[in-house]
Scaffold this active site. Structure first.
Site, PDB file in Angstrom:
ATOM      1  N   ARG A  51      39.856  71.327  27.524  1.00  0.00           N
ATOM      2  CA  ARG A  51      40.413  72.596  28.009  1.00  0.00           C
ATOM      3  C   ARG A  51      39.603  73.818  27.620  1.00  0.00           C
ATOM      4  O   ARG A  51      39.305  74.676  28.445  1.00  0.00           O
ATOM      5  CB  ARG A  51      41.833  72.824  27.473  1.00  0.00           C
ATOM      6  CG  ARG A  51      42.924  72.249  28.297  1.00  0.00           C
ATOM      7  CD  ARG A  51      44.019  71.789  27.381  1.00  0.00           C
ATOM      8  NE  ARG A  51      43.478  70.769  26.510  1.00  0.00           N
ATOM      9  CZ  ARG A  51      43.395  69.479  26.849  1.00  0.00           C
ATOM     10  NH1 ARG A  51      43.892  69.081  27.981  1.00  0.00           N
ATOM     11  NH2 ARG A  51      42.845  68.587  26.049  1.00  0.00           N
ATOM     12  N   THR A  52      39.288  73.925  26.339  1.00  0.00           N
ATOM     13  CA  THR A  52      38.695  75.179  25.870  1.00  0.00           C
ATOM     14  C   THR A  52      37.329  75.388  26.521  1.00  0.00           C
ATOM     15  O   THR A  52      37.057  76.453  27.084  1.00  0.00           O
ATOM     16  CB  THR A  52      38.576  75.170  24.325  1.00  0.00           C
ATOM     17  OG1 THR A  52      39.834  74.797  23.797  1.00  0.00           O
ATOM     18  CG2 THR A  52      38.176  76.532  23.800  1.00  0.00           C
ATOM     19  N   LYS A  80      18.849  67.658  14.710  1.00  0.00           N
ATOM     20  CA  LYS A  80      17.571  67.571  13.968  1.00  0.00           C
ATOM     21  C   LYS A  80      17.637  68.373  12.679  1.00  0.00           C
ATOM     22  O   LYS A  80      16.636  68.534  11.994  1.00  0.00           O
ATOM     23  CB  LYS A  80      16.423  68.118  14.831  1.00  0.00           C
ATOM     24  CG  LYS A  80      16.242  67.434  16.156  1.00  0.00           C
ATOM     25  CD  LYS A  80      15.173  68.177  16.963  1.00  0.00           C
ATOM     26  CE  LYS A  80      15.322  67.944  18.439  1.00  0.00           C
ATOM     27  NZ  LYS A  80      14.617  68.958  19.224  1.00  0.00           N
ATOM     28  N   ARG A 101      32.607  76.237  19.175  1.00  0.00           N
ATOM     29  CA  ARG A 101      33.554  75.369  18.457  1.00  0.00           C
ATOM     30  C   ARG A 101      32.754  74.570  17.438  1.00  0.00           C
ATOM     31  O   ARG A 101      31.681  74.048  17.751  1.00  0.00           O
ATOM     32  CB  ARG A 101      34.270  74.418  19.414  1.00  0.00           C
ATOM     33  CG  ARG A 101      35.089  73.381  18.667  1.00  0.00           C
ATOM     34  CD  ARG A 101      35.986  72.575  19.562  1.00  0.00           C
ATOM     35  NE  ARG A 101      37.107  73.360  20.043  1.00  0.00           N
ATOM     36  CZ  ARG A 101      38.139  72.856  20.707  1.00  0.00           C
ATOM     37  NH1 ARG A 101      38.187  71.558  20.976  1.00  0.00           N
ATOM     38  NH2 ARG A 101      39.123  73.625  21.119  1.00  0.00           N
ATOM     39  N   HIS A 129      42.143  78.962  15.884  1.00  0.00           N
ATOM     40  CA  HIS A 129      41.793  78.723  17.282  1.00  0.00           C
ATOM     41  C   HIS A 129      42.335  79.917  18.074  1.00  0.00           C
ATOM     42  O   HIS A 129      43.293  79.807  18.821  1.00  0.00           O
ATOM     43  CB  HIS A 129      42.436  77.408  17.740  1.00  0.00           C
ATOM     44  CG  HIS A 129      41.937  76.857  19.045  1.00  0.00           C
ATOM     45  ND1 HIS A 129      41.124  77.559  19.910  1.00  0.00           N
ATOM     46  CD2 HIS A 129      42.167  75.660  19.647  1.00  0.00           C
ATOM     47  CE1 HIS A 129      40.868  76.815  20.974  1.00  0.00           C
ATOM     48  NE2 HIS A 129      41.486  75.650  20.834  1.00  0.00           N
TER      49      HIS A 129
HETATM   50  N1   CP Z   1      43.842  72.985  23.385  1.00  0.00           N
HETATM   51  C1   CP Z   1      42.564  72.641  23.124  1.00  0.00           C
HETATM   52  O1   CP Z   1      41.883  73.246  22.275  1.00  0.00           O
HETATM   53  O2   CP Z   1      42.120  71.610  23.890  1.00  0.00           O
HETATM   54  P1   CP Z   1      40.639  71.027  23.844  1.00  0.00           P
HETATM   55  O3   CP Z   1      40.425  70.440  22.475  1.00  0.00           O
HETATM   56  O4   CP Z   1      40.576  70.019  24.940  1.00  0.00           O
HETATM   57  O5   CP Z   1      39.695  72.187  24.054  1.00  0.00           O
END
Ligand code: CP
Length: 307
Positions: A51-52, A80, A101, A129
């Protein structure tokens, strides 16, 4: 120039403005269709995501911007031995804004010291998040038309779930929000969240070990997955893996206007039969994630003088 490392980087007024902007984007897509012409978003995902990452990419594309990046550390020079700092110094030469991320808590923060473009934390370890939280806030606002005077149930892995920590932080800034924390004792909300956020903000909260005992009190039920990847042993994970499964039977005592949310991915914690219940909003929530990220990209680029 500003970064988004945590939702508390934004004032309540800035969050309100971002939510209003996302609402305007939803209603007037054409108006925003070319605002990122010639701009580039870099998505640096050192940890898996559906999603993100994809909603960031879709968001930038719907603004007519371009996207570069990687979806796993293994396909970048991190494999590396390149540091986060050096990676970001490179990528900020190639892109106008970066969504990152990383499994290490604080990595986007470290990146922000070296970056010449805005950094967005797209999830760092078990810490935070913020773009999921903005997604959640947009969903709550569109479903409830307010943030104040709500009883918010959070259920599942409240220890490792970074979306839970971020949402508690964000919702504790509003008035008369009651928190109902539903988890096994071993996966309870960490003490620092209780002392530094809930107690400090004078928030009312209770802890429960079953959904059934609190279901009728909830305006929102925020389900979460048990975070397998953050357990120290597989045995520990297996002990808790099906601790909570929301099904239609458990919803019998729920309010007719309950809003059921989940940041997704789900594993077993919401039975598929719930998907057709009009109170299930987790797929709407995922769609909202694209619109709030469009609003965020526009806002950060404007704050940085790039738009
Ligand atoms: N909700 C969420 O962060 O989903 P993903 O890990 O798929 O990005």
């Amino acid at each position: 120039m500003r970064h988004l490392l945590d939702t508390t980087d934004l004032s309540l007024k800035e969050i309100d403005d971002m939510i209003a902007l996302a609402g305007d984007i939803i209603n007037n897509k054409e108006k925003y269709a070319h605002i990122c012409d010639g701009k580039k978003l870099a998505v640096l995902f050192f940890e898996p995501s559906t999603r993100t990452r994809l909603s960031f990419e879709a968001a930038m594309m719907e603004l007519s911007g371009n996207v570069i990046g990687f979806s796993e550390a293994a396909s970048s020079s991190a494999s590396k031995g390149e540091s986060v700092e050096d990676t970001v110094m490179m990528v900020s030469c190639y892109a106008d804004i970066i969504a990152m991320r990383h499994p290490l808590e604080g990595a986007p923060h470290v990146a922000s010291f070296k970056s010449s473009v805005p950094i967005i934390n797209a999830g760092d370890g078990g810490h935070s998040h913020p773009t999921q939280t903005l997604t959640d806030l947009l969903t709550i606002y569109r479903e409830k038309n307010r943030f104040d005077n709500l009883t918010l149930g959070l259920c599942g892995d409240l220890k490792f779930g970074r979306t839970v920590h971020s949402l508690i932080k964000a919702m504790s800034r509003y008035n008369n929000v009651k928190f109902v924390l539903i988890s096994p004792k071993e996966l309870a909300v960490p003490d620092y969240i209780k002392s530094d956020i809930l107690d400090k903000n004078g928030c009312e909260y209770i802890e429960a070990e079953t959904m059934e005992e609190v279901m009728d009190s909830l305006d929102i039920l925020y389900m979460t997955r048990i975070q397998r990847e953050r357990f120290f042993s597989e045995d520990e994970y297996l002990k808790h893996k099906d601790a909570f499964i929301l099904d239609l039977d458990k919803l019998k005592s729920a309010k007719p206007d309950l809003t059921i949310m989940h940041p997704l991915p789900r594993v077993n914690e919401i039975a598929r039969e719930v998907d057709n219940d009009p109170r299930a909003k987790y797929f709407v929530q995922a769609l909202n994630g694209k619109y709030i990220r469009m609003a965020l990209i526009k806002t950060l680029l404007e704050w940085g003088g790039a738009l």
